[in-house]
Design an enzyme around this catalytic site. Structure first.
Site, PDB file in Angstrom:
ATOM      1  CG  MET A  30     -42.248 -36.578 -23.848  1.00 20.93           C
ATOM      2  SD  MET A  30     -43.829 -37.314 -24.215  1.00 20.93           S
ATOM      3  CE  MET A  30     -44.384 -37.783 -22.586  1.00 20.93           C
ATOM      4  N   GLY A  31     -40.245 -32.616 -21.735  1.00 24.57           N
ATOM      5  CA  GLY A  31     -40.343 -31.373 -20.971  1.00 24.57           C
ATOM      6  C   GLY A  31     -40.961 -31.600 -19.605  1.00 24.57           C
ATOM      7  N   GLY A  36     -35.053 -35.852 -12.166  1.00 27.37           N
ATOM      8  CA  GLY A  36     -34.748 -37.072 -12.918  1.00 27.37           C
ATOM      9  C   GLY A  36     -34.158 -36.729 -14.286  1.00 27.37           C
ATOM     10  CG  HIS A  37     -36.595 -34.822 -17.205  1.00 24.68           C
ATOM     11  ND1 HIS A  37     -37.698 -34.395 -16.491  1.00 24.68           N
ATOM     12  CD2 HIS A  37     -37.072 -35.701 -18.120  1.00 24.68           C
ATOM     13  CE1 HIS A  37     -38.786 -34.975 -16.970  1.00 24.68           C
ATOM     14  NE2 HIS A  37     -38.446 -35.783 -17.946  1.00 24.68           N
ATOM     15  CD  GLN A  61     -44.344 -40.702 -26.130  1.00 22.99           C
ATOM     16  OE1 GLN A  61     -43.440 -40.456 -26.904  1.00 22.99           O
ATOM     17  NE2 GLN A  61     -44.118 -40.926 -24.845  1.00 22.99           N
ATOM     18  CG  ASP A 150     -40.178 -43.982 -18.279  1.00 27.13           C
ATOM     19  OD1 ASP A 150     -41.375 -44.113 -17.985  1.00 27.13           O
ATOM     20  OD2 ASP A 150     -39.539 -42.940 -18.048  1.00 27.13           O
ATOM     21  CB  SER A 186     -43.754 -34.928 -16.285  1.00 23.36           C
ATOM     22  OG  SER A 186     -42.390 -34.897 -16.657  1.00 23.36           O
TER      23      SER A 186
END
Ligand code: AMP
Length: 299
Positions: A30-31, A36-37, A61, A150, A186
């Site tokens: 989700m930007g 982590g991303h 969501q 997650d 985020s």
């Protein structure tokens, strides 16, 4: 690195790459990207020839009272990070491209999707599953990378892929943490400096739980230790649960050897944070014994 906005175009370029014999990896996000991303993109780069990363804040969501509008957005910085990671494509569709005005189809998930985050945020995982399915249509990759941060989401996505026989592999990558242990997210950007320092109680509580697990504690003792760690820093605990990592069901006594996972969610003001720790299988000599033999907390 190419920025692609149209799902049909995205599908075309991925299909062309695969037809040319290239292995394509996909990282949905989700930007508001962080390390982590970046680790997911790096893992994709290790095993794939081309990498697609989607940046799409999925309205479906978020419940109406949740943070969709204020969710952090930093598209230019995200693209710079992904360029450095060697991404081939950034897929950044408009909301109307993912959900045309006349769309009327949803994926409804059950089983493990109804527990924990699913119980706290009704409909959340239906929104996740619906967008992930649509993203997989637009990016028909060989493999998609998700973060263990997650954990429940990885369970829900793997279950959907298996139930619907979707032709994609799912890879789960380890959680990347700040130096003090807080899982990168985020949403950490929402935390005031005092809340940021209290937030470390989640990872510290999980560490304490993992220590107790290795020392032979029973699941309910680990759950109590994690709840106490949050409570000691004034964090409201939504849940702290030691469960089966695949079904997310409570551990039956015969399964106390593990493996298991401890899931936690806490609220600091209006910010909700989640985290988890994997609890590896214990040798028979380390199965639960009386609480008074357990080591005392270190801090
Ligand atoms: P998000 O942008 O928050 O939807 O996350 C996109 C992907 O990055 C999901 O698969 C997350 O699990 C993963 N992710 C988020 N935070 C981390 C982290 N700290 N370490 C590893 N993966 C993460």
């Amino acid at each position: 690195m190419q920025i692609v906005r149209e799902p049909a175009r995205m599908r075309e370029v991925v299909q062309a790459a695969r037809a040319a014999g290239r292995r394509v990896g996909f990282v949905p996000t989700m930007g508001a990207l962080h390390a982590g991303h970046a680790s997911l993109a790096a893992e994709a780069a290790r095993s794939c020839d081309d990498i697609a990363v989607s940046i799409f804040v999925n309205p479906m969501q978020f419940a109406p009272h949740e943070d969709f509008n204020r969710y952090p957005r930093s598209f230019d910085a995200d693209c710079a990070l992904l360029d450095r990671q060697g991404a081939t494509w950034v897929f950044a569709p408009a909301v109307e491209a993912m959900y045309p005005p006349d769309n009327a189809t949803r994926i409804v998930v059950g089983g493990p999707a109804l527990l924990f985050e699913g119980a706290m945020r009704p409909g959340h995982f239906d929104g996740v599953a619906t967008v992930v399915h649509r993203l997989f249509q637009a990016v028909p990759a060989d493999v998609a990378f998700f973060g263990a941060k997650d954990w429940q989401q990885t369970v829900v996505v793997r279950r959907m892929v298996s139930d619907l026989s979707l032709p994609i592999e799912i890879a789960v990558c380890p959680t990347v943490r700040e130096p003090d242990g807080l899982a990168m997210s985020s949403r950490n950007a929402y935390l005031s400096p005092p809340d940021r320092s209290r937030a470390v109680a989640l990872s510290a509580g999980l560490e304490r739980g993992a220590e107790l697990w290795s020392a032979g504690a029973a699941p309910h003792e680990i759950e109590a230790a994690v709840r106490d760690a949050l409570g000691a820093r004034g964090i409201d605990c939504d849940y702290a649960a030691v469960v089966d990592p695949e079904s997310l069901d409570d551990l039956a006594v015969r399964d106390w050897a593990g493996p298991a996972i401890v899931l936690v969610a806490g609220r600091l003001g209006t910010t909700r944070l989640i985290d988890n720790a994997f609890l590896p299988r214990r040798p028979p000599g380390q199965l639960p014994r009386p609480t008074d033999q357990l080591p005392r907390p270190t801090a």
